[in-house]
Scaffold this active site. Structure first.
Site, PDB file in Angstrom:
ATOM      1  N   GLU A   7       0.804  -1.218   0.000  1.00 40.56           N
ATOM      2  CA  GLU A   7       0.000   0.000   0.000  1.00 40.56           C
ATOM      3  C   GLU A   7       0.842   1.277   0.000  1.00 40.56           C
ATOM      4  O   GLU A   7       0.770   2.099   0.928  1.00 40.56           O
ATOM      5  CB  GLU A   7      -0.946   0.005   1.210  1.00 40.56           C
ATOM      6  CG  GLU A   7      -1.918  -1.168   1.231  1.00 40.56           C
ATOM      7  CD  GLU A   7      -2.915  -1.119   2.377  1.00 40.56           C
ATOM      8  OE1 GLU A   7      -3.884  -1.881   2.346  1.00 40.56           O
ATOM      9  OE2 GLU A   7      -2.721  -0.292   3.306  1.00 40.56           O
ATOM     10  N   GLU A  14      -5.058  -8.872   1.035  1.00 42.15           N
ATOM     11  CA  GLU A  14      -5.711  -8.539   2.314  1.00 42.15           C
ATOM     12  C   GLU A  14      -7.203  -8.363   2.079  1.00 42.15           C
ATOM     13  O   GLU A  14      -7.616  -7.728   1.108  1.00 42.15           O
ATOM     14  CB  GLU A  14      -5.185  -7.229   2.928  1.00 42.15           C
ATOM     15  CG  GLU A  14      -3.807  -7.298   3.518  1.00 42.15           C
ATOM     16  CD  GLU A  14      -3.370  -5.955   4.114  1.00 42.15           C
ATOM     17  OE1 GLU A  14      -4.261  -5.176   4.549  1.00 42.15           O
ATOM     18  OE2 GLU A  14      -2.160  -5.691   4.135  1.00 42.15           O
TER      19      GLU A  14
END
Length: 463
Positions: free
Chosen positions: A166, A363
């Site tokens: 991220e 995720e």
């Protein structure tokens, strides 16, 4: 009865990160990262004053934890290396860290759990942050050196690497908000951080391939679909701009090897272009990822700006507004919208616009505060809400794969309740509940569900 079956070699597991799980102990020789420093200087910012010193104590309990993974049938696990643990001064390898990571990797492999190792998960070493961190172009060389040491030490056994988790988050939360250090709001600095992060990723990929290792290297992006409020031209344009800033700013250079021209023009129009690094275009083009990790939690709902903006103190939100879908489903514990179809929409976007590159859900999870309310008489958290959350997302993923999406795995966040930055342990996500008082772990109902899911390589539902 409806059957949802997945391919025989599908990866099932969970994700974690070094700073959120390892903790520190005397003699480990780990240096400070930005989270250690921030907690030391401003502990009141952290939920209930809980910092990163112990977290889930994975540094000392990894052998038992890997056995717990095996007990619920994990065949893969992603975590990260701590830059400040492996290279405390940025130059010399810490032998204590090498021993620890060697043991973790070896134990995972012995348990038939494929290690997926990430290099950077929000944890800039403090000595580099003091020199500007991602704002300083010297970080590209420093990150490449760090990556090279990791590949040299562990690349013989680790066959799946990722450069960043991220990378938009340190940009958004540290330079457009005040939730990550250095907690400033400055769009020009944010653009520089994003640019240097992307070049660092490409340089690390180049470094990996120069070693001729027989593995793959990718990147993990949190892709949040941007949905317009209406079919009006203004709302559609606003959603498109949100997508440019928050998704395509890393997705396009990572997979296609170039930035969207429209994004570059927009940044240039507002005098935000960073100082260019020599050969940046060639570096990005030659070093695209082998695979993509996708973190998905919630959608982004967008509408056109309602007020005129003079573009003072510009941020991405200068170009659009958020709105709430009146028919949305909400996780009442976390405040996030639950929209399972977003996973399907991401899959179709990758298939149609990004060469159907191999990818996996790296995720997906449901954070819940106060889970002690759901502990039964046997001491187990009955988290049926989490099981339902996962099954509904897997149904949409299964449909996408039937329609040709090139997805090879599904990882949850997370294995054991993790420490989570300023939120610490406010929201729990794990298959195992962590008792902060004595560091014991207790399996939740979702852990038993996951065990059966992997054994069956799918699930059945009555519909």
């Amino acid at each position: 009865m409806v059957h949802y079956d997945f391919p025989p070699d599908f990866l099932w597991g969970a994700a974690s990160s070094a700073t959120q799980s390892e903790g520190t102990v005397a003699g480990d020789e780990k240096a400070e990262n930005i989270w250690d420093y921030w907690f030391k200087t401003n502990p009141e910012k952290f939920y209930h004053g809980v910092g990163p010193s112990i977290t889930s104590d994975f540094y000392q309990q990894f052998e038992e934890d890997i056995q717990r993974m095996k007990n619920i049938n994990f065949n893969s696990f992603r975590t990260s290396i701590s830059w400040s643990r492996l290279l405390p001064d940025g130059e010399h390898v810490n032998p204590e860290a090498v021993t620890f990571y060697n043991h973790v990797i070896d134990r995972l492999i012995e348990a038939n759990i494929k290690p997926i190792i990430n290099l950077f998960h929000f944890d800039m070493p403090m000595h580099l942050q003091e020199k500007g961190g991602w704002e300083n172009s010297d970080i590209i060389k420093a990150f490449s050196y760090y990556a090279e040491q990791a590949f040299k030490l562990f690349g013989d056994r680790v066959k799946m690497w990722t450069t960043f988790n991220e990378p938009i988050v340190p940009v958004e939360m540290g330079y457009l908000n005040t939730y990550h250090y250095p907690a400033v709001i400055d769009m020009k600095r944010a653009v520089v951080v994003a640019y240097h992060s992307m070049l660092s990723s490409a340089k690390a990929i180049e470094t990996y391939r120069e070693r001729n290792l027989d593995g793959e290297i990718g990147i993990i992006l949190n892709l949040t679909p941007s949905y317009p409020k209406s079919e009006s031209e203004a709302d559609i344009k606003a959603a498109h701009l949100a997508d440019l800033f928050y998704n395509r700013s890393f997705l396009d250079p990572s997979v296609l090897g170039e930035y969207p021209e429209e994004l570059v023009q927009l940044i240039d129009e507002h005098a935000l272009l960073p100082e260019r690094i020599e050969n940046d275009v060639a570096l990005l083009k030659a070093n695209t990822v082998d695979f993509l990790g996708v973190n998905y939690y919630q959608p982004r709902r967008i509408k056109a700006k309602e007020t005129t903006n003079a573009f003072e103190n510009i941020t991405p939100e200068s170009f659009f507004d958020y709105y709430e879908d009146p028919n949305r489903r909400i996780n009442p514990h976390r405040g996030w919208e639950i929209y399972e179809k977003g996973m399907y929409d991401i899959a179709m976007n990758i298939k149609q616009n990004y060469h159907n590159i191999p990818w996996y859900i790296s995720e997906n999870g449901m954070g819940v505060s106060g889970e002690e309310r759901f502990i039964n008489d046997d001491g187990m958290v009955e988290d049926d809400y989490r099981i339902e959350f996962y099954e509904e997302h897997l149904k949409w993923l299964h449909l996408a794969m039937q329609e040709g999406a090139n997805c090879f795995g599904f990882h949850t966040w997370t294995f054991i309740d993790n420490w989570s930055w300023l939120n610490a342990y406010k929201n729990r996500y794990g298959f195992y509940r962590l008792n902060l008082e004595d560091q014991t772990r207790h399996i939740k109902k979702s852990g038993l569900w996951f065990k059966a899911l992997v054994k069956r390589n799918g699930f059945d539902t009555n519909e």
